[in-house]
Structure formats: C-alpha cells, structure tokens
Design an enzyme around this catalytic site. Structure first.
Site, short mmCIF file in Angstrom:
data_model
loop_
_atom_site.label_atom_id
_atom_site.label_comp_id
_atom_site.label_asym_id
_atom_site.label_seq_id
_atom_site.Cartn_x
_atom_site.Cartn_y
_atom_site.Cartn_z
N SER A 108 -0.06 -16.85 0.86
CA SER A 108 0.08 -17.68 -0.34
C SER A 108 0.24 -19.15 0.04
CB SER A 108 1.31 -17.25 -1.13
OG SER A 108 1.31 -15.85 -1.29
N ASP A 125 8.66 -8.83 4.83
CA ASP A 125 8.37 -8.78 6.28
C ASP A 125 9.18 -9.82 7.07
OD1 ASP A 125 6.43 -6.95 5.53
OD2 ASP A 125 4.85 -8.47 5.47
N ILE A 164 8.59 1.79 -1.51
CA ILE A 164 9.98 1.74 -2.01
C ILE A 164 10.71 0.54 -1.39
CG2 ILE A 164 10.19 4.23 -2.46
CD1 ILE A 164 12.15 4.30 -0.08
N ARG A 205 9.46 15.50 12.53
CA ARG A 205 9.01 15.26 11.15
C ARG A 205 8.82 13.76 10.98
NH1 ARG A 205 8.71 19.96 11.24
NH2 ARG A 205 9.35 21.52 9.70
N ARG A 229 9.65 -2.39 -1.22
CA ARG A 229 9.35 -3.63 -1.93
C ARG A 229 10.06 -3.71 -3.29
NH1 ARG A 229 3.58 -4.81 -0.53
NH2 ARG A 229 3.15 -5.00 -2.73
O1 F6P Z 1 3.65 -8.26 3.06
C1 F6P Z 1 4.39 -7.26 2.45
C2 F6P Z 1 3.78 -5.90 2.70
O2 F6P Z 1 4.58 -4.95 2.01
C3 F6P Z 1 3.60 -5.51 4.16
O3 F6P Z 1 4.79 -5.05 4.74
C4 F6P Z 1 2.55 -4.46 4.06
O4 F6P Z 1 1.82 -4.37 5.26
C5 F6P Z 1 1.69 -4.95 2.92
O5 F6P Z 1 2.48 -5.84 2.16
C6 F6P Z 1 1.17 -3.87 2.01
O6 F6P Z 1 0.34 -4.48 1.07
P1 F6P Z 1 -0.21 -3.74 -0.25
O7 F6P Z 1 0.92 -3.62 -1.21
O8 F6P Z 1 -1.27 -4.66 -0.74
O9 F6P Z 1 -0.69 -2.41 0.19
#
Ligand code: F6P
Length: 319
Positions: free
Chosen positions: A105, A127, A250, A243, A252
């Site tokens: 961004s 991240d 989750i 496993r 995010r």
């Molecule tokens: O940048 C945040 C992130 O959640 C990364 O950890 C991950 O690799 C990516 O975005 C996943 O992106 P998307 O939600 O587009 O699959």
C-alpha cells in the site's frame, strides 16, 4: 489543509478501525473535513468516497476488520488507474491522504506522492514486516490469537502424546512465529529467514521423549515451507505421530488488544498532524519505543530484519 481523505488497503489487521477513528476525530478536532474512501485504491479510482463525521466512527474502536473495507487493487498498478485516482482527489479538492496499510500500500502512496498528492502512511500489517517501524497495527492481536491457539493445541497434544505442527502467517517473514513461539513455549520454530535441519529437529524430539515429554509444538511460519510435507517427513524420520494445523485468516480478525488500539490511535493521529504541518511522503512508526515519523521512501530500499535473539532464547528455554 481543508480536507483529508483516508483509506485502508491490503490485508486487513485488527486495530485498523481504531486508526480510522483517530484520523477522523483528530481531523475534525483541527477543523479539517475527513473523507472516507471505500475499498482502498479500488475505491479511490472508482471515486467511491463519502464525508465522515464524529458519528461515522462511533462504536468501532473495539472491532476487528476495517469499516472502510479493503482491497488489493490491480488497476492501481497501471498508469491510467493512478491518473484517475489523482484526478478524483483533485476534483473533490482533497488536500491530503492518509494510507493505512502495509508495504504494498505504501508503494502505491509513494506513486501518488510523485504525482503531487500529499500523503502520509500509517503502518498496519499483522506480519509486522514494514521497514522503518518496529511495530505495525494488528501484530499484537495476531500474536495473541496464535498464542491462544497454541495453548489449546497444547492441551490435546499432551493428552495424545503427539507432535503438533502449527502454521502461522507472516508472508515472507517470521515475526509472528518467533514472538508467538517464545510466548507459547514452542519447542521448535521454523522461519523463512533461517534454514533448518529436520534431522536436528527429530533429534530434539527424541531427547524430549527420553526425558518424559508428552508433546511437542513446532511452529512453522508460512514462508518456511509446506507444513504438511514437513510433518510427513518428521513422522517418517521419527516414527512419532504428527498433526498439522493451519491457523490461516483467524489471525487477521478479532477485537484488537489494548496495545493495538493505543498504538493505532497514536500512529494515525500523528499522520493527521504531519499533513496539517504541510509534510508529505512520510510514514508514522514506533522506533525504540518512541512515536516517530520518517521518509516513506525509506521502505523502498531498507529491509526489516528480525531479532534472532528471540529465536535463540526460545530454543534455550524449550530445550
Ligand atoms: O499481509 C497479511 C497476510 O495475512 C499475510 O500474512 C498472508 O501471507 C497474506 O496476507 C494472505 O493474503 P490473502 O488474504 O490475500 O490471502
């Protein structure tokens, strides 16, 4: 400065709403009109904007996600897309733009700056991989979400005397993995920044078993390799049952922690101050515990490195 527009872009992160609230209310406090842009650069190109007021951001500080929505815009990668974006800002007489998002961004924000738009970035990414700031909005909540998952998986791992592999996000970095791993007492942490030897991991598992350890948690950053394949190889080499759990998105979501709300509010309020002072092409951040700002273009060449001592300590403590 009469009007400041704001957008959230890229992957969402918990605390973005606290940042939106701070931009809107800090702008109004200074007599500046805030304008919300929906779906990041996609909405900027589509002229999907609306005036915001004190009530627009009521009751959102505790919510995950972003009320402005977000997107990863392909059209913004084109010259025509960016020209349309700038034309929309001019036509609406918007003097400054706050971009809340990650490194992708910010690259877009730098392009806008080069086309004459006054822009300030607010770092937000679970991240935590943005150069120029020790912290990005959402990281703390994501680490705590992973920690909660480790605690729960540890219960069942102990009951069944199993090896559990847990995949966490982080894109090409291991910031989430090393921090959640140390906090959760993971026995092994695999990150993209460092190579690893599966035989050594298996040796450690056998050592643990010999002293009566009932379970083992192996945290795998998503960029470190295919968790299912790693699990299969460990099972083959060790003869132990494994496993795998992929935590996925989750990480995010969820209500932001106090740290994310406080930091998001401070980072976003500073962005408004910088624009009012006439600054452009800046990003706000935290460095050595202090609220800072630096040139947005710094992130084009700099690389953020992780603190390997966290990983080393984790290895010592999980011996
Ligand atoms: O940048 C945040 C992130 O959640 C990364 O950890 C991950 O690799 C990516 O975005 C996943 O992106 P998307 O939600 O587009 O699959």
């Amino acid at each position: 400065m009469k009007k400041i527009a704001l957008l959230t872009s890229g992957g969402d992160s918990p605390g973005m709403n606290a940042a939106i609230r701070a931009v809107v209310r800090k702008s109004i406090y200074h007599g500046v009109e805030p304008v919300g842009i929906r779906r990041g650069y996609t909405g900027l190109i589509a002229d999907d904007m609306f005036p915001m007021n004190l009530g627009s951001v009521a009751d959102i500080i505790q919510r995950g996600g972003t009320i402005l929505r977000t997107a990863r815009s392909q059209e913004f990668m084109t010259v025509e897309g960016r020209q349309r974006a700038v034309a929309n800002l001019r036509q609406r007489e918007i003097d400054g733009l706050v971009v809340i998002g990650g490194d992708g961004s910010f690259r877009g924000a730098i392009d806008l700056h080069r086309m004459g738009v006054k822009v300030v970035g607010v770092p937000a990414s679970i991240d935590n991989d943005i150069p120029g700031t020790d912290y990005a909005i959402g990281f703390d909540t994501a680490v705590n979400t992973v920690l909660d998952a480790i605690n729960k998986i540890r219960d069942t791992a102990t009951s069944h005397e199993r090896i559990f592999l847990i995949e966490v996000m982080g894109h090409r970095t291991g910031f989430i993995a090393i921090n959640a791993g140390l906090a959760g007492g993971a026995e092994t942490i695999l990150i993209p920044e460092l190579s690893y030897d599966l035989d050594q991991i298996v040796e450690k598992l056998h050592r643990g078993q010999a002293r009566g350890k009932l379970h083992s948690i192996i945290l795998v950053a998503e960029g470190a390799g295919d968790i299912l394949e790693i699990g299969r190889q460990i099972k083959e080499k060790s003869g132990m049952d494994t496993r795998a759990t992929i935590l996925g998105h989750i990480q995010r979501g969820g209500s932001p922690t106090a740290t994310d709300r406080i930091n998001a509010s401070r980072l976003a309020a500073l962005a408004v101050e910088l624009l009012i002072e006439g600054e452009t092409c800046k990003m706000t951040g935290f460095e050595a515990g202090r609220l800072t700002s630096r040139d947005l273009e710094y992130m084009l060449t700099a690389k953020k490195t992780l603190d390997q001592s966290i990983l080393e300590l984790s290895n010592i403590l999980s011996i």
